[in-house]
Write a protein that holds these residues in place. Sequence first.
Motif, mmCIF file in Angstrom:
data_model
loop_
_atom_site.group_PDB
_atom_site.id
_atom_site.type_symbol
_atom_site.label_atom_id
_atom_site.label_comp_id
_atom_site.label_asym_id
_atom_site.label_seq_id
_atom_site.Cartn_x
_atom_site.Cartn_y
_atom_site.Cartn_z
ATOM 1 N N TRP A 41 0.834 -1.221 0.000
ATOM 2 C CA TRP A 41 0.000 0.000 0.000
ATOM 3 C C TRP A 41 0.859 1.258 0.000
ATOM 4 O O TRP A 41 2.010 1.252 0.428
ATOM 5 N N TRP A 47 -9.443 8.777 6.103
ATOM 6 C CA TRP A 47 -10.835 8.633 6.533
ATOM 7 C C TRP A 47 -11.473 9.923 7.000
ATOM 8 O O TRP A 47 -10.796 10.855 7.445
ATOM 9 N N ASN A 53 -15.936 8.565 4.125
ATOM 10 C CA ASN A 53 -14.955 8.048 3.189
ATOM 11 C C ASN A 53 -13.884 7.324 3.999
ATOM 12 O O ASN A 53 -13.206 7.945 4.803
ATOM 13 N N LYS A 55 -10.710 4.574 3.610
ATOM 14 C CA LYS A 55 -9.847 3.768 2.721
ATOM 15 C C LYS A 55 -8.700 3.210 3.539
ATOM 16 O O LYS A 55 -7.958 3.959 4.173
ATOM 17 N N TRP A 56 -8.595 1.892 3.516
ATOM 18 C CA TRP A 56 -7.466 1.241 4.183
ATOM 19 C C TRP A 56 -6.533 0.668 3.131
ATOM 20 O O TRP A 56 -6.985 0.079 2.159
ATOM 21 N N SER A 58 -4.638 1.906 0.831
ATOM 22 C CA SER A 58 -4.782 2.433 -0.537
ATOM 23 C C SER A 58 -3.528 2.200 -1.351
ATOM 24 O O SER A 58 -2.416 2.383 -0.857
ATOM 25 N N ASP A 244 -7.289 -3.824 -6.357
ATOM 26 C CA ASP A 244 -6.933 -2.766 -5.408
ATOM 27 C C ASP A 244 -7.490 -3.130 -4.046
ATOM 28 O O ASP A 244 -8.574 -3.722 -3.959
ATOM 29 N N GLU A 246 -9.004 -1.380 -2.094
ATOM 30 C CA GLU A 246 -10.330 -0.791 -1.898
ATOM 31 C C GLU A 246 -11.336 -1.191 -2.974
ATOM 32 O O GLU A 246 -12.436 -0.633 -3.030
ATOM 33 N N ASP A 247 -11.014 -2.147 -3.831
ATOM 34 C CA ASP A 247 -12.031 -2.668 -4.750
ATOM 35 C C ASP A 247 -13.057 -3.462 -3.941
ATOM 36 O O ASP A 247 -12.697 -4.125 -2.968
ATOM 37 N N THR A 267 -14.873 -4.008 1.094
ATOM 38 C CA THR A 267 -13.760 -4.004 0.145
ATOM 39 C C THR A 267 -12.684 -4.987 0.612
ATOM 40 O O THR A 267 -12.708 -5.452 1.755
ATOM 41 N N ARG A 465 -18.128 0.285 3.540
ATOM 42 C CA ARG A 465 -17.610 1.400 2.746
ATOM 43 C C ARG A 465 -18.736 2.233 2.139
ATOM 44 O O ARG A 465 -18.633 3.440 2.009
#
Length: 637
Positions: A41, A47, A53, A55-56, A58, A244, A246-247, A267, A465
């Motif tokens: 990552w 966040w 929002n 995201k871990w 990323s 990804d 976060e997909d 995700t 998410r």
Amino acid sequence: MSYPYQIHSFEQYQSVYEQSITHPEAFWESVAQHFKWQKKWDKILDWNFTEPNVKWFSGGKLNITENALDRHLQENPNGIALIWEPNHPNEKERRFTYSQLHEEVCRFAHVLKNNGVSKGDRVCIYMGMVPELAIALLACARIGAIHSVIFGGFSAHSISDRLHDAKATFVVTCDGAFRGAKEIALKEIVDDALLACDFVQKVIVLTRTRTPVSMIKVRDVWWHDEMKKVSGEQFANFEAEPMDAEDPLFILYTSGSTGKPKGVVHTIGGYMVFTTFSFVNVFQYKPGDVYFCTADIGWVTGHSYIVYAPLCAGATTLMFEGIPTFPDAGRLWDMVDKFRVNILYTAPTALRSLMSYGLEPIVKHDLSSLKVLGSVGEPINEEAWFWFNENIGKGKCPIVDTWWQTETGGILISNLAGITPAKPAFATLPLPGVQPVLVDEQGKEISGVGSGNLCMKFPWPAIIRTTYGDHERCRTNYFTAYPGLYFSGDGCLRDKDGNYRITGRVDDVLNISGHRIGTAEIENAINAHTGVVESAVVGYPHDIKGQGIYAYVIFKDDLDDPDLTRKDIASTVAHIIGAIAKPDKIQFVNSLPKTRSGKIMRRILRKIAEGETGNFGDLTALLDPSVVEQIQNGKLD
Ligand code: PRX
């Protein structure tokens, strides 16, 4: 497989917890590094809870199936990944080593690809509890498709709603499913659903019950035919799609206080790290242990703790097709004995139903392999807790009471088996990285001993998410009641040692046998019946299910045969939602207690359903207070 992040003592828990709160990012990075990433990552966490929002990891690239399968191929290819116990005890179990499961998943990934599924497509899975269900989930993850599993008890109408919402163009199903003495015609239900979903391109059908099914040219294909096409050596692997962090991994629909279930989106990266971390720590899994979770993969417990977390931990996970009372109430104990189960994770509703059969079904089985017991889905009452402890754990197995939700992805509050203290009916302490707060109605934080609404003030890696296709819904449902906090919808109290006890939902969501159903959803279904003018649904205490469904219904005509009409209404609900949402009691009333502004006072209806005879509080806001007495006089036992 070793777990460098496994906690071994209460003191260690305390120090790890402290560290995880003061330096959450460094903490989760130290856990995440023990997984297989194709690319590391760029940023651990981004966040805010306003949009929200979160995201871990990323920029990180991975495929969860490389963690669940490939990673174990060098170390433990012949270790058992999955044991499957069929519904009928005279049918033989099936066992899959890590290498066999890997191969099956890869072959089915080819099948998905051959049938036109690509990365990002939504694949709806509506199957019984067969190993191919786990294989289908993992194959989707392998190619980067987003699975949306629908519990096999939902109706055609519910499937169609979910297919539309997720714009799912592929379906994987079975001809039928065995559940106890019943056979459920799954494909037929899918066929009904698809009448309203012409955008579905392919339906892959696994044979399980050999029930005759309609197979529509071009659209419907047989699982086994498709698998035959990929039988060669060249199909034994399927290059895992780089994803990804976060997909999206999956969508899972769950009920809220509004009429329509929402698609909770999880995700890949954070979900994998958190669920595996929680599995290893809460259950204190040791390599070689046989772990048995009795949930259905149609619910989040099955996603996280039958499939993803155990496999990412290289564990042996036991999956059961049937029900605890078939062919008799000793079935689970028979399985514990047969497979020498070490960890048993089940639900209070199952325990309460088994308690009513006495000890005879238990004593004939050897349960000495058990080391850890777990509970999930609803508050476990003390009676069930003590019964579980004495009769199943024989007083020597720690019981973990795990609190979490579809939206949390994994367990947030629970004791760690044998490591942190248990307390009957308490979920106890937060896991590392989890920061619960209790707030009052105004959102003011309650400190120390007290009770309030349970919120989280910091994101953990497996937090929801978004709600699929409608981010605003996610925001308003979970992040607006108390700005800056994630609101769980649960009430909770905290004791002097910081232990949490969940007291149940504070919104209009019922928990029926550990299954979440919104009252508005049931009311909408009841109101669809031709004769119904209006209805109001509340929960009431139920000995086995935890909560039962009590419906107050205004009917437009005189009722010739109220019992038959009740059945018609129940059948309407089963048709629209599924049998799990059928009201247990339907009381016909002339009117409902409403305020002058037309709002139904559910508080009163709840009290009547719970059997209270007075003490309804202030009734002055009611348009017609005499309604209360009328309803009370007609209460059903
Ligand atoms: O009310 C809580 C209850 O189940 C709800 C979540 O339901 P669902 O999303 O379907 O997920 C169930 C499996 C995780 C929660 O809001 N609940 C779950 N576990 C517990 C619980 N209530 C008390 N104690 C628990 N251990």
